[in-house]
Design a protein around this motif. Structure first.
Motif, short mmCIF file in Angstrom:
data_model
loop_
_atom_site.label_atom_id
_atom_site.label_comp_id
_atom_site.label_asym_id
_atom_site.label_seq_id
_atom_site.Cartn_x
_atom_site.Cartn_y
_atom_site.Cartn_z
N ALA A 155 -59.36 53.34 80.81
CA ALA A 155 -58.86 52.53 81.93
C ALA A 155 -57.35 52.64 82.07
CB ALA A 155 -59.28 51.07 81.76
N LEU A 156 -56.84 53.85 81.94
CA LEU A 156 -55.40 54.07 81.98
C LEU A 156 -54.96 54.88 83.19
CD1 LEU A 156 -52.56 53.98 80.71
CD2 LEU A 156 -53.21 56.03 79.40
N MET A 157 -55.64 55.97 83.48
CA MET A 157 -55.12 56.91 84.46
C MET A 157 -55.18 56.39 85.89
SD MET A 157 -53.89 59.02 82.44
CE MET A 157 -53.16 60.08 83.70
N HIS A 158 -55.95 55.34 86.15
CA HIS A 158 -55.91 54.79 87.51
C HIS A 158 -54.64 53.96 87.75
CE1 HIS A 158 -58.80 51.90 85.38
NE2 HIS A 158 -57.71 51.16 85.58
N PHE A 159 -53.79 53.85 86.73
CA PHE A 159 -52.47 53.25 86.93
C PHE A 159 -51.41 54.32 87.16
CE2 PHE A 159 -54.70 49.88 84.59
CZ PHE A 159 -54.46 48.81 85.43
N TYR A 182 -62.14 66.11 71.63
CA TYR A 182 -62.84 65.42 72.71
C TYR A 182 -61.87 64.61 73.55
CZ TYR A 182 -67.50 66.45 70.85
OH TYR A 182 -68.64 67.08 70.44
N LEU A 183 -62.19 64.50 74.83
CA LEU A 183 -61.51 63.58 75.74
C LEU A 183 -62.47 62.44 76.07
CD1 LEU A 183 -59.29 62.65 77.71
CD2 LEU A 183 -60.29 64.19 79.42
N VAL A 184 -62.05 61.22 75.79
CA VAL A 184 -62.81 60.01 76.15
C VAL A 184 -62.03 59.32 77.26
CG1 VAL A 184 -63.80 57.85 75.31
CG2 VAL A 184 -63.54 59.80 73.74
N LEU A 185 -62.63 59.21 78.43
CA LEU A 185 -61.87 58.70 79.58
C LEU A 185 -62.74 57.78 80.42
CD1 LEU A 185 -59.40 60.61 81.81
CD2 LEU A 185 -61.35 59.51 82.93
N SER A 186 -62.16 56.65 80.81
CA SER A 186 -62.78 55.78 81.81
C SER A 186 -61.76 55.54 82.91
CB SER A 186 -63.25 54.46 81.20
OG SER A 186 -62.17 53.72 80.68
N HIS A 187 -62.27 55.33 84.13
CA HIS A 187 -61.37 55.34 85.30
C HIS A 187 -62.02 54.56 86.44
CE1 HIS A 187 -58.91 56.85 88.58
NE2 HIS A 187 -58.17 57.55 87.74
N ALA A 188 -61.26 53.71 87.08
CA ALA A 188 -61.78 52.92 88.20
C ALA A 188 -62.13 53.82 89.38
CB ALA A 188 -60.76 51.88 88.63
N ALA A 189 -63.28 53.52 90.00
CA ALA A 189 -63.79 54.32 91.12
C ALA A 189 -63.31 53.77 92.45
CB ALA A 189 -65.32 54.32 91.08
N SER A 190 -63.01 54.69 93.36
CA SER A 190 -62.62 54.28 94.72
C SER A 190 -63.80 54.38 95.69
CB SER A 190 -61.48 55.15 95.22
OG SER A 190 -61.89 56.51 95.34
N ASP A 191 -64.91 54.99 95.24
CA ASP A 191 -66.00 55.30 96.17
C ASP A 191 -67.30 54.56 95.89
OD1 ASP A 191 -66.37 56.62 93.78
OD2 ASP A 191 -66.87 58.56 94.67
N LEU A 192 -67.27 53.55 95.01
CA LEU A 192 -68.51 52.83 94.70
C LEU A 192 -68.58 51.48 95.42
CD1 LEU A 192 -68.92 53.58 90.88
CD2 LEU A 192 -70.09 54.64 92.82
#
Length: 266
Positions: A155-159, A182-192
């Motif tokens: 929850a970082l890159m959406h900032f 490994y890359l572990v990434l979570s990110h807020a969606a703009s299309d849901l």
């Protein structure tokens, strides 16, 4: 645990994402400016924060059980048990974890709470993801870059809006890691949930925080050239491996607007 001196001062005149996130999780390490943002967010935001945290726990446990024993967690946030190192060091007490965040309040808590097992290492750096090379320079002193490392961007890159080159930032970090990492990434969606997204973006903007929510294709782009682990890129409650699916109670009865994925670096 090492820390940079002198300690940076906490700015309580402006909201900070880590403290707003703490508020959404029901924490107490936030200020009136953070509460003013969080209190006006839709109720789904709190559920999404909890689901995001639960995804981190499941993903890092799976990686630790899979043999990964080094973790670089950027955008750590204010410590909320169980923390990443507690999860992985319970599985492998020798695991090494380097935490990074740019909010000085995280540093204060990190010194007291992010304590390693005697066999392992836990360290913290006060730094910003916008300066990835500085983070890597520090991490090289603690992690063995000849062996796989799990890079956690929860929850970082959406900032990081487009003009701050988010894909270049992640690319710099990923390119420094060896094959099998490994890359572990979570990110807020703009299309849901467009209506909710509009409310969230507007509320953060009032607090001076710019958001860069992205579509599924936009989030997938962070994983280009990597091999996504099953179940692929899904919403946070649907990412689980070797465990039962989260219950409706655990997910807050709401399918989050957070994309989540774990990918092996070639």
């Amino acid at each position: 645990m090492t820390a940079e001196k002198p300690k940076p001062q906490i700015d309580t005149s402006k909201p900070h994402p880590a403290r707003v996130y703490d508020y959404l999780l029901g924490g107490k390490d936030n200020y009136a400016v953070d509460q003013a943002v969080g209190a006006k967010l839709p109720v789904e935001a709190s559920a999404a924060a909890r689901q995001n945290r639960a995804f981190m726990r499941r993903a890092t446990a799976w990686l630790a059980h899979s043999g990964i024993d080094q973790f670089l967690d950027i955008g750590t946030g204010i410590p909320t048990e169980p923390n990443l190192h507690q999860i992985v060091q319970k599985i492998n007490p020798k695991a090494r974890v380097v935490y990074t965040d740019n909010d000085p309040i995280v540093l204060r808590h990190a010194e007291a709470l992010l304590i390693s097992t005697p066999e392992g290492i836990t360290d913290y750096i006060q730094a910003d993801v916008r300066e990835p090379r500085a983070i890597l320079d520090h991490a090289h002193g603690l992690l063995d870059f000849s062996r796989p490392i799990a890079l956690s961007l929860i929850a970082l890159m959406h900032f990081i809006p487009e003009d701050e080159k988010p894909y270049d930032i992640v690319g710099t970090l990923v390119e420094a890691l060896p094959t099998g990492s490994y890359l572990v990434l979570s990110h807020a969606a703009s299309d849901l949930y467009p209506d909710l997204v509009e409310q969230v973006v507007a509320q953060y903007k009032r607090g001076g925080i710019t958001l860069g929510f992205r579509t599924r294709a936009g989030v997938t782009r962070f994983f280009e050239g990597m091999d996504l682990a099953e179940p692929g890129l899904v919403t946070a409650p649907h990412w689980y491996k070797d465990t039962a699916a989260p219950t409706e109670e655990e997910s807050g009865g709401y399918d989050s607007g957070i994309y989540a994925g774990v990918a092996r670096i070639r």
